[in-house]
Scaffold this active site. Structure first.
Site, PDB file in Angstrom:
ATOM      1  N   GLN A  99       0.844  -1.194   0.000  1.00  0.00           N
ATOM      2  CA  GLN A  99       0.000   0.000   0.000  1.00  0.00           C
ATOM      3  C   GLN A  99       0.881   1.246   0.000  1.00  0.00           C
ATOM      4  OE1 GLN A  99      -3.495  -0.629   2.947  1.00  0.00           O
ATOM      5  NE2 GLN A  99      -1.934  -2.078   3.573  1.00  0.00           N
ATOM      6  N   HIS A 119      -1.499   1.344  -4.263  1.00  0.00           N
ATOM      7  CA  HIS A 119      -1.902   2.748  -4.164  1.00  0.00           C
ATOM      8  C   HIS A 119      -1.010   3.690  -4.950  1.00  0.00           C
ATOM      9  CE1 HIS A 119      -4.109   1.610  -0.177  1.00  0.00           C
ATOM     10  NE2 HIS A 119      -4.748   1.245  -1.250  1.00  0.00           N
ATOM     11  N   SER A 193      -2.689  -1.091   9.334  1.00  0.00           N
ATOM     12  CA  SER A 193      -3.837  -1.078  10.250  1.00  0.00           C
ATOM     13  C   SER A 193      -5.006  -1.870   9.666  1.00  0.00           C
ATOM     14  CB  SER A 193      -4.279   0.361  10.530  1.00  0.00           C
ATOM     15  OG  SER A 193      -4.729   0.973   9.328  1.00  0.00           O
TER      16      SER A 193
HETATM   17  P1  NAD Z   1      -1.687   2.937   8.735  1.00  0.00           P
HETATM   18  O1  NAD Z   1      -1.019   4.219   9.077  1.00  0.00           O
HETATM   19  O2  NAD Z   1      -3.170   2.930   8.719  1.00  0.00           O
HETATM   20  O3  NAD Z   1      -1.217   1.798   9.748  1.00  0.00           O
HETATM   21  C1  NAD Z   1       0.149   1.534   9.980  1.00  0.00           C
HETATM   22  C2  NAD Z   1       0.218   0.487  11.085  1.00  0.00           C
HETATM   23  O4  NAD Z   1       1.596   0.142  11.242  1.00  0.00           O
HETATM   24  C3  NAD Z   1      -0.275   0.983  12.441  1.00  0.00           C
HETATM   25  O5  NAD Z   1      -1.242   0.070  12.941  1.00  0.00           O
HETATM   26  C4  NAD Z   1       0.983   1.025  13.310  1.00  0.00           C
HETATM   27  O6  NAD Z   1       0.735   0.616  14.631  1.00  0.00           O
HETATM   28  C5  NAD Z   1       1.892   0.017  12.628  1.00  0.00           C
HETATM   29  N1  NAD Z   1       3.322   0.315  12.772  1.00  0.00           N
HETATM   30  C6  NAD Z   1       3.954   1.487  12.497  1.00  0.00           C
HETATM   31  N2  NAD Z   1       5.285   1.358  12.660  1.00  0.00           N
HETATM   32  C7  NAD Z   1       5.500   0.086  13.091  1.00  0.00           C
HETATM   33  C8  NAD Z   1       6.661  -0.661  13.442  1.00  0.00           C
HETATM   34  N3  NAD Z   1       7.884  -0.119  13.360  1.00  0.00           N
HETATM   35  N4  NAD Z   1       6.506  -1.949  13.863  1.00  0.00           N
HETATM   36  C9  NAD Z   1       5.269  -2.514  13.940  1.00  0.00           C
HETATM   37  N5  NAD Z   1       4.135  -1.872  13.588  1.00  0.00           N
HETATM   38  C10 NAD Z   1       4.245  -0.579  13.171  1.00  0.00           C
HETATM   39  O7  NAD Z   1      -1.076   2.447   7.336  1.00  0.00           O
HETATM   40  P2  NAD Z   1      -1.716   1.555   6.175  1.00  0.00           P
HETATM   41  O8  NAD Z   1      -2.500   0.434   6.765  1.00  0.00           O
HETATM   42  O9  NAD Z   1      -0.620   1.287   5.229  1.00  0.00           O
HETATM   43  O10 NAD Z   1      -2.763   2.496   5.457  1.00  0.00           O
HETATM   44  C11 NAD Z   1      -2.472   3.831   5.239  1.00  0.00           C
HETATM   45  C12 NAD Z   1      -2.462   4.331   3.821  1.00  0.00           C
HETATM   46  O11 NAD Z   1      -1.503   5.347   3.826  1.00  0.00           O
HETATM   47  C13 NAD Z   1      -2.019   3.399   2.760  1.00  0.00           C
HETATM   48  O12 NAD Z   1      -2.948   3.504   1.760  1.00  0.00           O
HETATM   49  C14 NAD Z   1      -0.694   3.939   2.222  1.00  0.00           C
HETATM   50  O13 NAD Z   1      -0.808   4.116   0.829  1.00  0.00           O
HETATM   51  C15 NAD Z   1      -0.572   5.310   2.781  1.00  0.00           C
HETATM   52  N6  NAD Z   1       0.748   5.690   3.380  1.00  0.00           N
HETATM   53  C16 NAD Z   1       1.909   5.266   2.807  1.00  0.00           C
HETATM   54  C17 NAD Z   1       3.126   5.622   3.375  1.00  0.00           C
HETATM   55  C18 NAD Z   1       4.394   5.139   2.706  1.00  0.00           C
HETATM   56  O14 NAD Z   1       4.430   4.966   1.496  1.00  0.00           O
HETATM   57  N7  NAD Z   1       5.459   4.894   3.474  1.00  0.00           N
HETATM   58  C19 NAD Z   1       3.165   6.387   4.545  1.00  0.00           C
HETATM   59  C20 NAD Z   1       1.954   6.828   5.111  1.00  0.00           C
HETATM   60  C21 NAD Z   1       0.746   6.440   4.515  1.00  0.00           C
END
Ligand code: NAD
Length: 248
Positions: A99, A119, A193
């Site tokens: 994602q 995405h 999440s």
């Molecule tokens: P989310 O933010 O909804 O959930 C991230 C989850 O990861 C959380 O539940 C959190 O507790 C967990 N987490 C964070 N760091 C962690 C770690 N070091 N160890 C264990 N768990 C950890 O993210 P999602 O489910 O990917 O959905 C969010 C949307 O946001 C997606 O569609 C994505 O495209 C986008 N997004 C992408 C990026 C990226 O490309 N890096 C960053 C932010 C959001």
């Protein structure tokens, strides 16, 4: 990591779904974790709505500024991304569905043809009118003069080539992801999440096709009760250990 390790060890075919949580160790904040962008600033969600983006030039200007300042431009892959490269090298990886929009999997060394970007990617921009794609590196330098840059070909609204809320996923990408979810022994979710659909629904697809669902995430998810194993631990520690154990 008990059950999860055993399931991964016995699995010949693993499909992985990653979320923002795998990139937090690279300095890219997630959305909904304790330090998530939306947890700290709920109004930032408006920049992720296609309707608001198209309707309001001020939303677009803020979105472009946020793109310019995005940590992805200088971020480096971390141990979690590298562990998934090792999983691929072991020959067990069916596909790496992500994602994420940061391309850190590819930069870690995951094969471009195994990574499926549900995405989209922040590294390209797309015109919402004519569909032409432009490297993001050609658009960001224009922002000082044009805070809401238009398409140089047709004048249409430009946007990063990422999926916003209210925007449909590419049907081919979704189809390929569903096939990979059906074609595995273990469907491994890392750092999501599992609240964004249709990506989260791939867990249902995998389980209905007979796969074991394994979730590695710091916080509970709505799919924990469907999972054969849930590991609530930091990804940077646990994922390399799980993969090392599975491919040993
Ligand atoms: P989310 O933010 O909804 O959930 C991230 C989850 O990861 C959380 O539940 C959190 O507790 C967990 N987490 C964070 N760091 C962690 C770690 N070091 N160890 C264990 N768990 C950890 O993210 P999602 O489910 O990917 O959905 C969010 C949307 O946001 C997606 O569609 C994505 O495209 C986008 N997004 C992408 C990026 C990226 O490309 N890096 C960053 C932010 C959001």
């Amino acid at each position: 990591m008990g059950d999860a390790a055993g399931l991964l060890r016995d699995a010949g075919r693993v499909t992985v779904l990653t979320g923002a949580g795998i990139s937090t160790d690279s300095g890219i904040p997630d959305f909904r974790g304790p330090n998530g962008l939306w947890t700290r600033n709920p109004s930032a969600q408006r920049m992720s709505s296609l309707q608001d983006y198209v309707a309001d030039p001020e939303v677009r200007k803020r979105a472009w500024q946020s793109r310019k300042e995005h940590p992805a431009w200088s971020a480096q892959p971390n141990d979690g991304h590298h562990a998934l490269v090792d999983l691929e090298r072991s020959g067990r990886l069916v596909a790496l569905l992500t994602q994420n929009i940061d391309e850190l999997h590819q930069r870690a060394g995951s094969s471009r043809d195994r990574v499926v970007e549900l995405h989209g990617t922040i590294w390209w921009a797309v015109c919402l009118t004519c569909g032409v794609k432009t490297p993001m590196g050609d658009v960001l330098p224009r922002l000082d003069e044009e805070p809401d840059p238009g398409c140089t070909l047709c004048g249409g609204i430009l946007k990063s080539a990422t999926i916003s809320f209210g925007q449909a996923l590419d049907p081919d990408v979704l189809d390929r992801s569903a096939r990979a979810a059906r074609d595995c022994d273990v469907f491994l979710v890392v750092g999501s999440s599992l609240t964004v659909h249709p990506a989260a629904g791939l867990c249902d697809v995998a389980v209905m096709a007979g796969a074991d669902l394994v979730i590695v995430n710091a916080e509970p998810t709505p799919y924990d009760s469907l999972a054969a194993a849930v590991v609530r631990a930091p990804i940077g520690d646990i994922l390399p250990a799980l993969v090392r154990d599975a491919v040993a």
